[in-house]
Design a protein around this motif. Structure first.
Motif, PDB file in Angstrom:
ATOM      1  N   ASP A 261       0.655  -1.349  -0.106  1.00  0.00           N
ATOM      2  CA  ASP A 261      -0.026   0.129  -0.026  1.00  0.00           C
ATOM      3  C   ASP A 261       0.761   1.207   0.034  1.00  0.00           C
ATOM      4  OD1 ASP A 261       0.313   1.101   2.656  1.00  0.00           O
ATOM      5  OD2 ASP A 261      -0.742  -0.824   3.537  1.00  0.00           O
ATOM      6  N   SER A 262       0.216   2.390  -0.171  1.00  0.00           N
ATOM      7  CA  SER A 262       0.936   3.683  -0.495  1.00  0.00           C
ATOM      8  C   SER A 262       1.941   4.087   0.484  1.00  0.00           C
ATOM      9  CB  SER A 262       0.231   4.799  -1.074  1.00  0.00           C
ATOM     10  OG  SER A 262      -0.799   4.985   0.002  1.00  0.00           O
ATOM     11  N   VAL A 263       1.484   3.749   1.834  1.00  0.00           N
ATOM     12  CA  VAL A 263       2.360   3.984   3.040  1.00  0.00           C
ATOM     13  C   VAL A 263       3.401   3.105   3.222  1.00  0.00           C
ATOM     14  CG1 VAL A 263       2.276   4.534   5.499  1.00  0.00           C
ATOM     15  CG2 VAL A 263       0.297   5.169   3.936  1.00  0.00           C
ATOM     16  N   LYS A 264       2.899   1.865   3.212  1.00  0.00           N
ATOM     17  CA  LYS A 264       3.965   0.820   3.586  1.00  0.00           C
ATOM     18  C   LYS A 264       5.177   1.003   2.399  1.00  0.00           C
ATOM     19  CE  LYS A 264       2.799  -3.494   3.396  1.00  0.00           C
ATOM     20  NZ  LYS A 264       1.912  -4.574   3.763  1.00  0.00           N
ATOM     21  N   ASN A 265       4.959   1.124   1.205  1.00  0.00           N
ATOM     22  CA  ASN A 265       5.964   1.110  -0.129  1.00  0.00           C
ATOM     23  C   ASN A 265       6.319   2.490  -0.183  1.00  0.00           C
ATOM     24  OD1 ASN A 265       4.734  -1.593  -0.181  1.00  0.00           O
ATOM     25  ND2 ASN A 265       5.621  -1.678  -1.789  1.00  0.00           N
ATOM     26  N   ALA A 266       6.140   3.497   0.833  1.00  0.00           N
ATOM     27  CA  ALA A 266       6.719   4.724   0.579  1.00  0.00           C
ATOM     28  C   ALA A 266       8.327   4.590   0.904  1.00  0.00           C
ATOM     29  CB  ALA A 266       6.038   5.759   1.578  1.00  0.00           C
ATOM     30  N   THR A 267       9.000   5.736   0.201  1.00  0.00           N
ATOM     31  CA  THR A 267      10.363   5.761   0.416  1.00  0.00           C
ATOM     32  C   THR A 267      10.763   5.900   1.895  1.00  0.00           C
ATOM     33  OG1 THR A 267      10.799   6.420  -1.525  1.00  0.00           O
ATOM     34  CG2 THR A 267      12.606   6.737  -0.172  1.00  0.00           C
ATOM     35  N   TYR A 268      11.723   5.166   2.556  1.00  0.00           N
ATOM     36  CA  TYR A 268      11.980   5.424   3.997  1.00  0.00           C
ATOM     37  C   TYR A 268      10.725   5.404   5.073  1.00  0.00           C
ATOM     38  CZ  TYR A 268      14.528   6.466   7.995  1.00  0.00           C
ATOM     39  OH  TYR A 268      15.315   6.419   9.006  1.00  0.00           O
ATOM     40  N   GLU A 269       9.931   4.398   4.786  1.00  0.00           N
ATOM     41  CA  GLU A 269       8.854   4.140   5.585  1.00  0.00           C
ATOM     42  C   GLU A 269       9.026   4.251   6.929  1.00  0.00           C
ATOM     43  OE1 GLU A 269       7.844   0.517   6.601  1.00  0.00           O
ATOM     44  OE2 GLU A 269       6.004   1.226   7.843  1.00  0.00           O
ATOM     45  N   CYS A 270       8.073   4.780   7.688  1.00  0.00           N
ATOM     46  CA  CYS A 270       7.930   5.035   9.332  1.00  0.00           C
ATOM     47  C   CYS A 270       9.110   6.013   9.489  1.00  0.00           C
ATOM     48  CB  CYS A 270       8.390   3.654  10.004  1.00  0.00           C
ATOM     49  SG  CYS A 270       9.972   3.400  10.076  1.00  0.00           S
ATOM     50  N   GLY A 271       9.662   6.742   8.725  1.00  0.00           N
ATOM     51  CA  GLY A 271      10.670   7.874   9.102  1.00  0.00           C
ATOM     52  C   GLY A 271      10.086   8.998   8.269  1.00  0.00           C
ATOM     53  N   VAL A 272      11.015  10.256   8.665  1.00  0.00           N
ATOM     54  CA  VAL A 272      10.506  11.360   7.945  1.00  0.00           C
ATOM     55  C   VAL A 272      10.755  11.527   6.407  1.00  0.00           C
ATOM     56  CG1 VAL A 272      10.894  13.897   8.048  1.00  0.00           C
ATOM     57  CG2 VAL A 272      11.184  12.496  10.097  1.00  0.00           C
ATOM     58  N   GLU A 273       9.866  11.842   5.748  1.00  0.00           N
ATOM     59  CA  GLU A 273      10.053  11.910   4.305  1.00  0.00           C
ATOM     60  C   GLU A 273      10.900  12.906   3.699  1.00  0.00           C
ATOM     61  OE1 GLU A 273       6.650  12.534   1.443  1.00  0.00           O
ATOM     62  OE2 GLU A 273       5.099  11.701   3.118  1.00  0.00           O
ATOM     63  N   THR A 274      11.826  12.455   3.051  1.00  0.00           N
ATOM     64  CA  THR A 274      12.927  13.166   2.222  1.00  0.00           C
ATOM     65  C   THR A 274      12.377  14.320   1.644  1.00  0.00           C
ATOM     66  OG1 THR A 274      13.179  11.562   0.547  1.00  0.00           O
ATOM     67  CG2 THR A 274      14.734  11.285   2.507  1.00  0.00           C
ATOM     68  N   ILE A 275      13.230  15.413   1.836  1.00  0.00           N
ATOM     69  CA  ILE A 275      12.791  16.651   0.978  1.00  0.00           C
ATOM     70  C   ILE A 275      13.684  16.898  -0.561  1.00  0.00           C
ATOM     71  CG2 ILE A 275      12.735  19.145   0.677  1.00  0.00           C
ATOM     72  CD1 ILE A 275      12.481  18.681   3.877  1.00  0.00           C
ATOM     73  N   GLY A 276      12.830  16.993  -1.472  1.00  0.00           N
ATOM     74  CA  GLY A 276      13.675  17.015  -3.014  1.00  0.00           C
ATOM     75  C   GLY A 276      13.838  16.005  -3.459  1.00  0.00           C
ATOM     76  N   PRO A 277      14.322  15.668  -4.794  1.00  0.00           N
ATOM     77  CA  PRO A 277      14.573  14.640  -5.627  1.00  0.00           C
ATOM     78  C   PRO A 277      15.819  13.948  -4.728  1.00  0.00           C
ATOM     79  CG  PRO A 277      15.636  16.569  -6.779  1.00  0.00           C
ATOM     80  CD  PRO A 277      14.507  17.080  -5.532  1.00  0.00           C
ATOM     81  N   THR A 278      15.763  12.649  -4.757  1.00  0.00           N
ATOM     82  CA  THR A 278      16.832  11.624  -4.287  1.00  0.00           C
ATOM     83  C   THR A 278      18.108  11.909  -5.430  1.00  0.00           C
ATOM     84  OG1 THR A 278      15.217  10.290  -3.592  1.00  0.00           O
ATOM     85  CG2 THR A 278      17.583   9.248  -3.840  1.00  0.00           C
ATOM     86  N   TYR A 279      17.891  11.853  -6.528  1.00  0.00           N
ATOM     87  CA  TYR A 279      19.195  11.720  -7.563  1.00  0.00           C
ATOM     88  C   TYR A 279      19.684  13.045  -7.604  1.00  0.00           C
ATOM     89  CZ  TYR A 279      17.539   7.072  -7.729  1.00  0.00           C
ATOM     90  OH  TYR A 279      16.926   6.020  -7.632  1.00  0.00           O
ATOM     91  N   ILE A 280      20.280  13.761  -6.578  1.00  0.00           N
ATOM     92  CA  ILE A 280      21.150  14.815  -6.704  1.00  0.00           C
ATOM     93  C   ILE A 280      22.351  14.767  -7.273  1.00  0.00           C
ATOM     94  CG2 ILE A 280      19.657  16.251  -4.914  1.00  0.00           C
ATOM     95  CD1 ILE A 280      21.672  15.381  -3.042  1.00  0.00           C
ATOM     96  N   GLN A 281      23.188  16.078  -7.201  1.00  0.00           N
ATOM     97  CA  GLN A 281      24.566  15.934  -7.517  1.00  0.00           C
ATOM     98  C   GLN A 281      25.342  15.614  -6.591  1.00  0.00           C
ATOM     99  OE1 GLN A 281      25.368  19.654  -9.683  1.00  0.00           O
ATOM    100  NE2 GLN A 281      25.492  18.682 -11.393  1.00  0.00           N
ATOM    101  N   PHE A 282      26.418  15.014  -6.919  1.00  0.00           N
ATOM    102  CA  PHE A 282      27.389  14.581  -5.689  1.00  0.00           C
ATOM    103  C   PHE A 282      28.683  15.243  -5.582  1.00  0.00           C
ATOM    104  CE2 PHE A 282      24.708  11.243  -4.036  1.00  0.00           C
ATOM    105  CZ  PHE A 282      25.155  11.105  -2.899  1.00  0.00           C
TER     106      PHE A 282
END
Lengths: 118, 358
Positions: free
Chosen positions: A35-56
């Motif tokens: 379900d949409s909550v369980k399969n969210a990125t970093y479920e049970c944590g704080v949602e990350t801000i912005g896109p994941t694939y940023i410059q390194f």
């Protein structure tokens, strides 16, 4: 060739099967209720801000460049190490020059603070 | 070769020899050659992988108990006598857990990554010699192939971190890539020391060259090379104090944050298999491999590999985690120069002691 390297290829194949088997087995018996909550990125944590694939940071890539230089060097050293006793001191001098050239680049990278992580 | 020949009846040195000859005879009567050889090789590899999987379960329990002992805790002690069945319970639990794949993840990469980590870590074992003539594959570039196969793990971990579409995982993946390539160089260069000393890259050849003196006791280069190899090896298998990729106080669990169920278990299987493989490799390169008195060769190799693993556990229970800049600093500014100097000193030593042409 096949007689000596073939078993390694077989081992890779069998290890793959060994990895797939428990995945297949658990695939049959495990519950599947996404379900949409369980399969969210970093479920049970704080949602990350912005896109994941940023410059390194570039230092990661500096290490990659230096690695290529030294790993290729290490691969060249293997045949030298095996044949060293037949080749003698001349080969030692040659390898000293070879590593010496690389060490110039190494010293340059050190001076340019490529190994600093600030 | 007198020391190297097996001091026991053939059955003790190669416990499967009799069964092998029997099965081979049976198969050779039915099907033409390569098939019986291939069938026996497959059987051997399957047995080896089963042994490694069982050893990993023992390792998990031993590590948890040993670290608990070092930290004055109890550790797992409920499932079975002294908790020995804890690993079995863990495996069963993970087998029954839902296999979560985050919606944002790159599905194909996410699914394949654990296998990319696991397969090399198990394949490496096919090259480790357990006794005279007791290896799945005896390749004349054995050490090079072991290091080559072993470094594929980096790719899988980086793929896992990237595919999770989670910033913590991505950071863990990037860290792992940078760390593994940094310590790959001192690892390979210090592994060159035994190769240079033995004059062969075959693992059996390296073991045979240590018939009288183990490489770790070849003064003055042996102990230094062994130490560099061990430190770089610990970094290669991402164990404490070099477990930055999964530093839970900073980046949750790093590259396997998003993994659950059996895929998570595969990462752990690979990690412990790699830890033991580093132990076995250290034994082969520096501690005389399967050579030793009284006990059969494969017992010696297993003991030595497990002893190195226990040192890894001891280090984990003792030392705090390094900071990332310290890790990189040590790899490039300390371990690499030391390993290169050791290699040069070994070359001079080989010329002086063993003598070279011209």
């Amino acid at each position: 060739m096949v007689a000596s390297f073939g078993p390694v290829a077989l081992a890779v194949a069998i290890a793959t099967v060994f990895g797939l088997l428990p995945l297949f087995l658990s695939g049959i018996i495990v519950p599947k209720k996404p379900d949409s909550v369980k399969n969210a990125t970093y479920e049970c944590g704080v949602e990350t801000i912005g896109p994941t694939y940023i410059q390194f940071r570039t230092p990661y890539y500096l290490y990659a460049l230096l690695f290529v230089i030294f790993d290729v060097e290490a691969v060249f050293l293997f045949p030298w190490a095996v044949a060293y006793r037949q080749l003698g001191l001349f080969a030692l001098a040659e390898v000293a020059i070879f590593i010496g050239l690389l060490l110039v680049g190494y010293a340059y990278a050190w001076r340019k603070k490529a190994f600093e992580w600030t | 070769m007198s020391f190297l020949s097996c001091p026991f009846p053939a059955l003790v040195c190669n416990p499967f020899g009799l069964a092998r000859d029997g099965i081979y005879g049976l198969l050779a009567a039915i099907v033409p050659e390569p098939l019986p050889t291939v069938a026996l090789t497959v059987l051997g590899i399957a047995m080896l992988i089963a042994i490694i999987a069982l050893t990993v379960m023992s390792q998990v329990w031993v590590e948890r108990r040993a670290v608990a002992f070092l930290q004055e805790r109890l550790g797992p002690n409920r499932v079975g006598p002294a908790g020995v069945l804890q690993s079995v319970a863990d495996v069963l639990k993970l087998l029954l857990k839902e296999d979560l794949i985050p919606f944002k993840a790159d599905r194909a990469t996410f699914v394949v990554a654990p296998l990319v980590v696991l397969v090399p870590s198990l394949s490496v074992w096919s090259l480790i010699p357990w006794g005279p003539g007791l290896a799945i594959a005896d390749v004349n570039v054995g050490i090079l192939l072991v290091l080559a196969i072993g470094s594929f793990t980096t790719l899988g971990i980086l793929a896992a971190g990237w595919a999770s579409a989670n910033k913590y995982s991505l950071l863990g993946g990037m860290r792992v890539a940078a760390q593994l390539i940094s310590y790959e160089v001192p690892l390979v260069v210090s592994a060159l020391v035994p190769v240079l000393w033995a004059g062969t890259a075959s693992l059996q050849g390296i073991i045979e060259s240590q018939a009288t003196v183990w490489n770790v006791f070849v003064l003055p280069v042996g102990p230094i090379a062994f130490l560099v190899f061990l430190i770089a090896g610990i970094a290669e298998v991402n164990r404490s104090p070099f477990d930055l990729p999964e530093a839970e106080s900073e980046i949750v669990a790093g590259f396997h944050t998003e993994y659950s169920g059996m895929r998570f278990a595969l990462f752990f299987l690979a990690e412990y298999s790699n830890s033991l493989a580093i132990g076995a490799l250290a034994a082969v390169l520096f501690l005389g491999g399967w050579q030793g008195p009284i006990l059969p060769p494969y017992v010696w190799l297993f003991f030595k590999a497990y002893a190195v693993f226990l040192i890894l556990v001891w280090i984990r229970g003792t030392l705090p985690r390094l900071r990332y800049d310290q890790l990189m600093h040590f790899g490039w500014k300390v371990a690499l120069p030391i390993s290169l100097v050791t290699l040069g000193a070994t070359a001079v030593l080989v010329s002086a002691v063993q003598g070279t042409a011209a």
